[in-house]
Every structure is written in structure tokens, then in C-alpha cells.
Write a protein that holds these residues in place. Structure first.
Motif, short mmCIF file in Angstrom:
data_model
loop_
_atom_site.label_atom_id
_atom_site.label_comp_id
_atom_site.label_asym_id
_atom_site.label_seq_id
_atom_site.Cartn_x
_atom_site.Cartn_y
_atom_site.Cartn_z
N VAL A 74 0.84 -1.19 0.00
CA VAL A 74 0.00 0.00 0.00
C VAL A 74 0.88 1.25 0.00
N ALA A 75 0.59 2.17 -0.90
CA ALA A 75 1.30 3.45 -0.96
C ALA A 75 0.30 4.58 -0.70
N ILE A 76 0.60 5.40 0.29
CA ILE A 76 -0.25 6.54 0.63
C ILE A 76 0.54 7.80 0.28
N LEU A 77 0.12 8.48 -0.76
CA LEU A 77 0.84 9.66 -1.23
C LEU A 77 0.41 10.90 -0.44
N LEU A 78 1.30 11.88 -0.40
CA LEU A 78 0.94 13.17 0.17
C LEU A 78 -0.12 13.82 -0.72
N TYR A 79 -1.16 14.36 -0.11
CA TYR A 79 -2.21 15.01 -0.88
C TYR A 79 -1.68 16.30 -1.51
N ASP A 80 -2.16 16.59 -2.71
CA ASP A 80 -1.74 17.81 -3.40
C ASP A 80 -2.45 19.02 -2.81
N ASP A 81 -1.67 20.05 -2.49
CA ASP A 81 -2.22 21.30 -1.96
C ASP A 81 -2.55 22.21 -3.13
N LYS A 82 -3.84 22.38 -3.42
CA LYS A 82 -4.28 23.24 -4.52
C LYS A 82 -5.08 24.44 -4.00
N THR A 83 -4.73 24.86 -2.77
CA THR A 83 -5.43 26.01 -2.17
C THR A 83 -4.90 27.34 -2.68
N GLN A 84 -3.70 27.32 -3.28
CA GLN A 84 -3.05 28.55 -3.76
C GLN A 84 -2.81 29.53 -2.61
N THR A 85 -2.60 29.00 -1.41
CA THR A 85 -2.21 29.82 -0.26
C THR A 85 -1.07 29.12 0.45
N GLN A 86 -0.51 29.79 1.44
CA GLN A 86 0.58 29.22 2.24
C GLN A 86 0.07 28.78 3.61
N ASN A 87 -1.25 28.71 3.80
CA ASN A 87 -1.82 28.48 5.12
C ASN A 87 -2.05 27.02 5.47
N PHE A 88 -1.85 26.10 4.51
CA PHE A 88 -2.22 24.71 4.76
C PHE A 88 -1.04 23.76 4.55
N GLY A 89 0.14 24.25 4.83
CA GLY A 89 1.32 23.42 4.63
C GLY A 89 1.35 22.18 5.51
N TYR A 90 0.62 22.23 6.61
CA TYR A 90 0.60 21.09 7.54
C TYR A 90 -0.32 19.96 7.06
N MET A 91 -1.26 20.25 6.15
CA MET A 91 -2.32 19.29 5.84
C MET A 91 -1.84 18.03 5.12
N PRO A 92 -0.96 18.12 4.10
CA PRO A 92 -0.55 16.88 3.44
C PRO A 92 0.01 15.85 4.42
N GLY A 93 0.90 16.30 5.31
CA GLY A 93 1.47 15.38 6.29
C GLY A 93 0.44 14.89 7.29
N SER A 94 -0.47 15.80 7.71
CA SER A 94 -1.50 15.44 8.68
C SER A 94 -2.45 14.40 8.10
N LEU A 95 -2.83 14.58 6.85
CA LEU A 95 -3.72 13.62 6.20
C LEU A 95 -3.05 12.25 6.06
N LYS A 96 -1.83 12.26 5.61
CA LYS A 96 -1.13 10.99 5.42
C LYS A 96 -0.97 10.26 6.75
N GLU A 97 -0.65 10.99 7.81
CA GLU A 97 -0.46 10.36 9.12
C GLU A 97 -1.76 9.75 9.62
N ALA A 98 -2.86 10.50 9.47
CA ALA A 98 -4.15 10.00 9.96
C ALA A 98 -4.59 8.76 9.18
N ILE A 99 -4.39 8.79 7.86
CA ILE A 99 -4.78 7.65 7.03
C ILE A 99 -3.94 6.43 7.37
N THR A 100 -2.65 6.64 7.48
CA THR A 100 -1.74 5.53 7.79
C THR A 100 -2.09 4.89 9.12
N GLN A 101 -2.33 5.73 10.13
CA GLN A 101 -2.64 5.23 11.46
C GLN A 101 -3.94 4.43 11.46
N SER A 102 -4.96 4.96 10.81
CA SER A 102 -6.26 4.26 10.75
C SER A 102 -6.14 2.94 9.98
N MET A 103 -5.37 2.95 8.90
CA MET A 103 -5.17 1.73 8.13
C MET A 103 -4.44 0.67 8.95
#
Length: 381
Positions: free
Chosen positions: A41-70
Motif C-alpha cells: 500500500v502506498a499513501i501519497l501526500l495530498y496535493d495542496d491546490k489552495t493557492q495559499t501558504q496556510n495549509f502546509g501542515y495538511m498533506p502530512g497530517s492527512l497521510k499520518e491520519a490515514i496511515t494510522q487508521s489503516m
């Protein structure tokens, strides 16, 4: 833009989340490695398409939550995405940054991944919310799923969005596990650790993964002559098609064929009057191919081009009055029309077998029509 106070709040929550995760990881007992037969199983970092600098934490946060739940629910081999990212980047660049069913299945094959989880998130300004989309590929175009988008306000609940995404993914993968077990005529059973082992998937190419299709066929054709006296003779034909996917189901290509058309007519002097047209035909084709199953394809082509051949008329078994119909030989070169329709079955990812119906018109003073069939072998890439 987020207010300064909101940024401070988010930073505090991030720190608390990170410390809590580190503590859990430290306290968690060491588990044995998954079986080599378990799915990769490969869980990729989600693409940030917000066009802002405010959500830099989200790709890592999403991947961590998905990995942990899996990990809590399933037994699988996690693939290091450092080995997958270069493949993803190459395929993205070739497809203008988009990863669809074909691209995802190609990544799975090249990276030897059984389950690929990836997605993107955007910022909805009028709602002050983020929208997160998730896609799951099981290694082939017919096993591709896009989950319903999850929207979450940009406030203190933003970190719940990752848990929501992870929950949806676990639900979808649970369905996959049940389908795998049903295919084996057994119920999904958890191991001693309460986890369900995800099994490897079939990553063979399907028709939707191919852009080129080259078919060689052998068959027979018969002239279509409106004469009660003429006997139409079935004659062999060789055919070659090369087709390229233009867009969607539309294909362009070329066709080349060689064969002959023959009629026989009994005469009063007991001889047989034979007409034979040996011809080579070449044409440009426009095709519409329908993939109604990952392994079944219905092809339809219309070709316009030219034919060149030799027409010969002569008598056979002539005993008397032979000179009244002298042997005649003519060279001909005129436009041609070709129509083909066939059903093809994908045997391997690179080879298929098919049956084609073929109709052609060789234009002359009087157009000559012919119909036939072909047995084809096709290679695709």
C-alpha cells in the motif's frame, strides 16, 4: 487569509497532536512485520491546490491520519513513497498534472503497488472551508474509486477533517477486503491482532491502459455481385491495422490489406469464364472503440484510401469457341472504402485475439463490393 490568533491556535493544536502521536508511538508495543504476501500500500501526500501558504501542515497530517487508521484495521506492507514519488512525477508531467484511472494503474504497475491512495484539497473562499478529495486505485482502470469530497470549515475543527478522510478510506478498503474474501469463497477473518490482511491485486493492463493497437489478421472475402449466373468464390485476404488513441474512444490509424476477388460463370461451350481481381488496398481510418469490459473491446473503423490491382478475365476448360472471349488483363488504381467491426478479447496485457467483419468498396466504372471476415492477433502498448 487566516487571522494571527487562528494561526496561533492551529500551531498549538499541531504541537499537541504531534506530541500525542509521539507518545503513542513510544508506548505502542512492537508488532511483527506483515507477511510478504500482504498487499503493498502506498499513501501519497495530498496535493495542496489552495493557492495559499496556510495549509502546509495538511498533506502530512492527512497521510499520518490515514496511515494510522489503516494500521489499526488492516495488515499490509507500507510502501516507502520516496520510491514512488519519482514515478508519480514522471506520469504527472506526461499528463498535465492529472492522475486518472489510467495513470494510477500505471503507477501501481511501475512501483509494484497493490493499493494506491492519493488525493488533493482546495480552499473554498466563499465558505471559508477546505474540500478534500480522495482517490483509490487497486492497480487497474476498472478498480478505481473516487470518494465523496469532504468539506470542513477552516476553524478549530480543521484537524477533524483528516480523521473523516481516514474513516472514509478505511470503509472503502474494508469493502475491498470483503470482495477479496468473497472471491475466495471465504469470510473475511481478522488475525490474532484483530486485523484483516489485505491481499495483492491483479495489476495487468486493461484495454483502457493502451494507446496503440496493432492487429494482423488472416481471413477470407467474397465479392458481392448482382448476377444469378455468376458464382462468387470465397478467397483469402491478409489485413494489417495500426490504431492510435486520439481522445477518449476515438482512434486514428491506417489499414493495409492484400487479397483477390473471384467470380466464375459457366458457358454454353462447357468452359468456365473466370474473373479475378488481385488487389492491394491502403487507407487512413477513423475508429471508435468501445471497452465494455476490461478484457473485451468492440472496434469500429471507417477507412478511405486507394487500391491498386490487376484485373484478369479468362476461360478455363475451353474446348471450342475460345476466341470469343480472349484473355484480358487490366491494371487498375482507384479510390476505396473500408468498413471494419470486430470483437477483441485481451489474453495478456500485450496480446489479444479477435474476430473482424470487413466490408469494402473498390470504385471503378462499376463499383465492386466485397464482404469477409478476419481472425486477428493484436499487440497493444
Amino acid at each position: 487569509m487566516l487571522h494571527f490568533s487562528r494561526c496561533v491556535m492551529i500551531a498549538a493544536v499541531v504541537c499537541a497532536t504531534a506530541l500525542g502521536a509521539a507518545k503513542k508511538q513510544k508506548e505502542a508495543p512492537t508488532e511483527s512485520a506483515p507477511s510478504p504476501e500482504a498487499a503493498r500500500v502506498a499513501i501519497l501526500l495530498y496535493d495542496d491546490k489552495t493557492q495559499t501558504q496556510n495549509f502546509g501542515y495538511m498533506p502530512g497530517s492527512l497521510k499520518e491520519a490515514i496511515t494510522q487508521s489503516m494500521r489499526e484495521k488492516f495488515e499490509f506492507n507500507e510502501v516507502d513513497t520516496e520510491n514512488v514519488d519519482p514515478i508519480v512525477a514522471t506520469i504527472k508531467n506526461a499528463n498535465k498534472g492529472v492522475i486518472g484511472p489510467r495513470e494510477a494503474s500505471e503507477i501501481c504497475r511501475k512501483a509494484n503497488v497493490d493499493i494506491l491512495i492519493f488525493g488533493e484539497f482546495t480552499f473554498i473562499e466563499e465558505k471559508n472551508a477546505v474540500s478534500i478529495r480522495t482517490r483509490i486505485s487497486l492497480g487497474s482502470t476498472d478498480k478505481f474509486k473516487e470518494l465523496a469530497a469532504i468539506e470542513n470549515p477552516v476553524d478549530a475543527t480543521i484537524f477533524q477533517a483528516a480523521d473523516k478522510v481516514a474513516t472514509d478510506i478505511v470503509e472503502e478498503i474494508t469493502k475491498v477486503a470483503k470482495e477479496q474474501q468473497l472471491a475466495k469463497d471465504s469470510a473475511a477473518e481478522a488475525d490474532k491482532k484483530g486485523k484483516t490482511t489485505l491481499e495483492k491485486t491483479d495489476k495487468a493492463k486493461t484495454w483502457a491502459d493502451t494507446n496503440w493497437m496493432v492487429s494482423a489478421g488472416m481471413g477470407a472475402q467474397i465479392p458481392m455481385v448482382a448476377s444469378e449466373k455468376a458464382q462468387m468464390v470465397l478467397r483469402p485476404i491478409a489485413n494489417l491495422n495500426a490504431d492510435y488513441r486520439l481522445v477518449g474512444a476515438w482512434h486514428v490509424g491506417v489499414v493495409a490489406s492484400y487479397g483477390d476477388l473471384m467470380t466464375r460463370q459457366a458457358r454454353a461451350n462447357a468452359s468456365t469464364l473466370t474473373a479475378l481481381m488481385g488487389h492491394f488496398t491502403g487507407a487512413l481510418t477513423l475508429g471508435y472503440f468501445i471497452d465494455f469490459h476490461p478484457r473485451w473491446r468492440w472496434t469500429n473503423r471507417l477507412g478511405l484510401g486507394y487500391y491498386a490491382g490487376r484485373f484478369r478475365m479468362y476461360q478455363e476448360n475451353c474446348q471450342s469457341n475460345c476466341d470469343d472471349v480472349p484473355d484480358t488483363t487490366l491494371r487498375v488504381k482507384n479510390p476505396a472504402l473500408i468498413v471494419q467491426s470486430g470483437i477483441h478479447f485481451l489474453i495478456f496485457s500485450y496480446l489479444s485475439v479477435g474476430l473482424e467483419a470487413r466490408y469494402q468498396v473498390l470504385y471503378d466504372g462499376t463499383p465492386l463490393q466485397a464482404a469477409g471476415g478476419l481472425l486477428t492477433l493484436t499487440t497493444m502498448f
